[in-house]
Design a protein around this motif. Structure first.
Motif, PDB file in Angstrom:
ATOM      1  N   VAL A 125       0.822  -1.208   0.000  1.00 25.61           N
ATOM      2  CA  VAL A 125       0.000   0.000   0.000  1.00 25.61           C
ATOM      3  C   VAL A 125       0.858   1.262   0.000  1.00 25.61           C
ATOM      4  N   THR A 126       1.979   1.241   0.729  1.00 26.98           N
ATOM      5  CA  THR A 126       2.826   2.429   0.855  1.00 26.98           C
ATOM      6  C   THR A 126       3.909   2.479  -0.215  1.00 26.98           C
ATOM      7  N   THR A 127       4.674   1.395  -0.378  1.00 24.34           N
ATOM      8  CA  THR A 127       5.780   1.413  -1.341  1.00 24.34           C
ATOM      9  C   THR A 127       5.298   1.285  -2.785  1.00 24.34           C
ATOM     10  N   GLY A 128       4.029   0.968  -2.973  1.00 21.88           N
ATOM     11  CA  GLY A 128       3.447   0.949  -4.304  1.00 21.88           C
ATOM     12  C   GLY A 128       2.470   2.084  -4.510  1.00 21.88           C
TER      13      GLY A 128
ATOM     14  N   ILE B  68      -4.943   6.489  -3.469  1.00 22.91           N
ATOM     15  CA  ILE B  68      -4.490   7.699  -2.787  1.00 22.91           C
ATOM     16  C   ILE B  68      -5.552   8.788  -2.966  1.00 22.91           C
ATOM     17  N   ASP B  69      -6.097   9.262  -1.832  1.00 26.91           N
ATOM     18  CA  ASP B  69      -7.148  10.277  -1.869  1.00 26.91           C
ATOM     19  C   ASP B  69      -6.605  11.698  -1.701  1.00 26.91           C
TER      20      ASP B  69
ATOM     21  N   VAL C 246       0.928  11.664   1.800  1.00 32.08           N
ATOM     22  CA  VAL C 246      -0.286  11.200   1.124  1.00 32.08           C
ATOM     23  C   VAL C 246      -1.169  10.454   2.119  1.00 32.08           C
ATOM     24  N   ARG C 247      -2.437  10.349   1.751  1.00 28.96           N
ATOM     25  CA  ARG C 247      -3.400   9.622   2.574  1.00 28.96           C
ATOM     26  C   ARG C 247      -4.144   8.625   1.703  1.00 28.96           C
ATOM     27  N   SER C 248      -4.272   7.395   2.204  1.00 25.95           N
ATOM     28  CA  SER C 248      -4.960   6.357   1.446  1.00 25.95           C
ATOM     29  C   SER C 248      -6.463   6.453   1.636  1.00 25.95           C
ATOM     30  N   SER C 249      -7.179   5.813   0.736  1.00 31.42           N
ATOM     31  CA  SER C 249      -8.632   5.897   0.707  1.00 31.42           C
ATOM     32  C   SER C 249      -9.270   5.024   1.784  1.00 31.42           C
TER      33      SER C 249
ATOM     34  N   ARG D 288     -11.814   3.405   1.262  1.00 34.46           N
ATOM     35  CA  ARG D 288     -12.417   2.271   0.544  1.00 34.46           C
ATOM     36  C   ARG D 288     -11.588   1.011   0.686  1.00 34.46           C
ATOM     37  N   ILE D 289     -10.314   1.117   1.105  1.00 30.45           N
ATOM     38  CA  ILE D 289      -9.499  -0.073   1.314  1.00 30.45           C
ATOM     39  C   ILE D 289      -9.215  -0.295   2.794  1.00 30.45           C
ATOM     40  N   VAL D 290      -9.927   0.420   3.665  1.00 27.78           N
ATOM     41  CA  VAL D 290      -9.798   0.279   5.120  1.00 27.78           C
ATOM     42  C   VAL D 290      -8.339   0.466   5.534  1.00 27.78           C
ATOM     43  N   GLU D 291      -7.649   1.361   4.873  1.00 26.39           N
ATOM     44  CA  GLU D 291      -6.259   1.705   5.211  1.00 26.39           C
ATOM     45  C   GLU D 291      -6.161   3.223   5.306  1.00 26.39           C
ATOM     46  N   ASP D 292      -7.126   3.808   5.996  1.00 28.30           N
ATOM     47  CA  ASP D 292      -7.214   5.271   6.055  1.00 28.30           C
ATOM     48  C   ASP D 292      -6.106   5.815   6.959  1.00 28.30           C
TER      49      ASP D 292
END
Length: 601
Positions: free
Chosen positions: A321-324, A344-345, A388-391, A393-397
């Protein structure tokens, strides 16, 4: 006997120390064998009296039969030219490198040794690593044959027919001569094998893998395999074909393609159709991003037709999730443009040296392409990073930091705070908190030294905080670990004084090229250094991670204390040998010693 030399002399034979080292006899014999083999392959296959195997009266001779693997290798070898087979034998059987094999092929009459070696390397990547073991087997040994007696009844019938055959040959001599003078029919085109078909499919843009746009939001595997194909030129077959062709030619040393790759990245051509991530025009260049499951490939060509083709390869076999989360698309004087992952939101840019300054929003196009992110200043006056902040929608907020180290994938920055009183051992965490940003503000200037080394993630671990003598304030002992894409780890141990604006002072000592220190598999560390107090008094300081119960110093400084900290006033100089005590285990040597087994807490 001595091998002939170019000056008429005959130097005595020497046997090389190991396979691949050229000696006069071995080099001459190798060239003679390759030349003879290529001359034999150039003869017409229907030449009179030519037999593929030795002939023994009354016996049938034939090679040993192999299995499925031998048959597949034999089929693959049959699809290439004799020159490529010769290059393949020199590389696989003789163990020669391209520079050593090229002169042998040239001496044997091969017009283009480089093309033959490139084709042989391509064949080698297709047939796999077991090719050498198969070629050393008895199925491919020209000196091993099977012998059986011929049929006795058939032999008698052949004897009776010999006279009739001889008479027929005399009567048809004229006709036979005319037939022999007829031009040789063209060689039949070898059948297309499964390996050749797979190689052709891998370089055909029609078979590029394209992930559906919303796949990433409903999958348990959130990585580069879930990136959809983006960009306005994903349907440009000509551009995609040039990118795949440059990948095949460039990794084989083809002219006109400038190739760069991070350490330990395989440079073989594609073995299967890769995944298309991006194709579009960015900052004056046509850019294509591909992913083959293990590597990221960036192809670029100038829209103005200048500068040739550029190919970059980088490992990405452990991306998550982070390195990609981002891939560098274009670099100009204004900075680096990234293509962000679809999960990435939010994205922003911040200066790691100024943790109190809020991050500035980073504009992103509808296709995920960012505005240029500035490069670090040469004098370390600025160290930009992506926040950056993840979405959801993937429960990785969650938000995290990425920094550009000059490679296709930016490095993920994390932070492990110092142990608290009575607190359990802490794990690496995202460095976006106020404390994490303040910690990285002191180590940010060490990041440019990692450029181009294949870094996947960097963690700053504060393994100890020590009260300095003479009430000079607290000192922080840090271990910064850079995890590489190839699984190795580079570690720097440093000491930081109480001034938050001060730079880390690296702890002296030998640094191993690869170590488990400061990782989950090396959770104990002990280090020491000399320090001069504001009063001018000189001290030797040492600190260890939370599990240490005692520290012993030997050499110019001799002392022993209970606990994990040592501070001794001294005028001595020179390296000090440190040993830490831990319950239930042997002594822990100090950082930088040859037998160190240090790590993180």
């Amino acid at each position: 006997a001595a091998a002939p030399s170019g000056h008429g002399a005959s130097p005595g034979p020497t046997v090389p120390a190991q396979r691949g080292e050229a000696g006069p006899v071995l080099a001459w014999l190798r060239e003679a064998v390759v030349s003879a083999a290529l001359r034999a392959a150039a003869r017409p296959r229907r030449a009179v009296w030519r037999t593929p195997l030795p002939a023994v009266l009354g016996l049938r001779l034939f090679p040993r039969a192999g299995g499925v693997d031998e048959l597949a290798l034999d089929t693959a070898l049959a699809t290439v030219t004799p020159q490529v087979r010769a290059a393949f034998a020199l590389r696989v059987l003789e163990g020669l490198g391209p520079r050593s094999a090229a002169p042998v092929l040239a001496a044997a009459g091969v017009a283009s040794p480089e093309e033959a070696l490139h084709a042989a390397e391509h064949l080698r990547s297709i047939v796999g690593a077991e090719a050498e073991a198969l070629l050393h087997g008895t199925e491919f040994d020209p000196c091993v044959v099977q012998a059986r007696p011929t049929d006795l009844l058939r032999r008698r019938r052949r004897t009776r027919l010999t006279a009739l055959v001889a008479a027929a040959l005399v009567l048809s001599a004229t006709a036979g001569t005319l037939v022999a003078l007829r031009p040789e029919p063209p060689e039949p085109t070898p059948p297309v094998t499964a390996l050749a078909a797979a190689s052709a499919r891998a370089t055909d843009p029609r078979f590029l893998v394209r992930t559906p746009p919303e796949r990433w939001s409903d999958t348990a595997r959130v990585d580069l395999t879930q990136w959809p194909a983006r960009g306005e030129r994903t349907g440009d077959t000509a551009l995609l074909s040039r990118a795949l062709d440059a990948w095949t030619r460039g990794t084989g040393g083809g002219a006109g393609v400038r190739v760069s790759f991070t350490p330990s990245t395989p440079t073989t051509p594609p073995a299967a159709p890769p995944r298309l991530l991006f194709a579009g025009s960015v900052d004056g260049s046509a850019v294509v991003l591909l992913h083959d499951g293990e590597r990221l490939i960036r192809y670029a060509e100038s829209l103005a037709g200048r500068g040739g083709q550029v190919l970059e390869l980088a490992r990405a076999d452990d991306a998550d999730v982070t390195t990609g989360a981002a891939v560098a698309v274009a670099r100009t004087g204004l900075g680096t443009r990234f293509l962000l992952a679809p999960w990435i939101d939010e994205s922003a840019v911040r200066d790691l040296l100024r943790p109190d300054v809020p991050a500035a929003p980073l504009p992103v196009s509808g296709g995920g392409l960012t505005d240029p992110v500035p490069q670090p200043a040469a004098d370390c006056g600025r160290v930009p990073a992506l926040q950056v902040r993840s979405s959801t929608r993937i429960v990785e907020d969650h938000s995290f930091l990425l920094t550009d180290l000059g490679e296709l994938s930016p490095a993920h920055l994390t932070w492990t705070p110092a142990p608290g009183t009575g607190a359990p051992a802490r794990q690496p965490r995202e460095a976006t908190s106020a404390a994490g940003l303040a910690a990285w503000a002191r180590s940010a200037c060490t990041l440019p030294g990692l450029r181009g080394t294949g870094v996947r993630a960097v963690n700053r671990w504060e393994f100890a905080r020590q009260a300095l003598p003479e009430q000079a304030g607290p000192a922080t002992w840090t271990c910064t670990r850079a995890d590489l894409w190839n699984g190795r780890g580079r570690v720097t141990v440093a000491w930081e004084g109480p001034d938050p604006r001060g730079r880390p002072v690296r702890v002296p000592g030998a640094t191993p090229e690869d170590t488990a220190a400061c990782s989950r598999f090396g959770q104990h560390l002990l280090a020491g250094t000399y320090w001069t107090a504001p009063s001018g008094a000189r001290y030797y300081l040492a600190a260890g991670s939370r599990a240490l119960t005692g520290v012993t110093a030997d050499g110019p400084v001799t002392a022993s204390v209970r606990g994990q900290f040592l501070a001794v006033r001294t005028d001595a100089t020179g390296p000090v040998r440190l040993t830490g005590t831990m319950p239930g285990s042997g002594g822990l040597p100090g950082w930088g010693e040859p037998d160190t087994e240090s790590g993180g807490s």
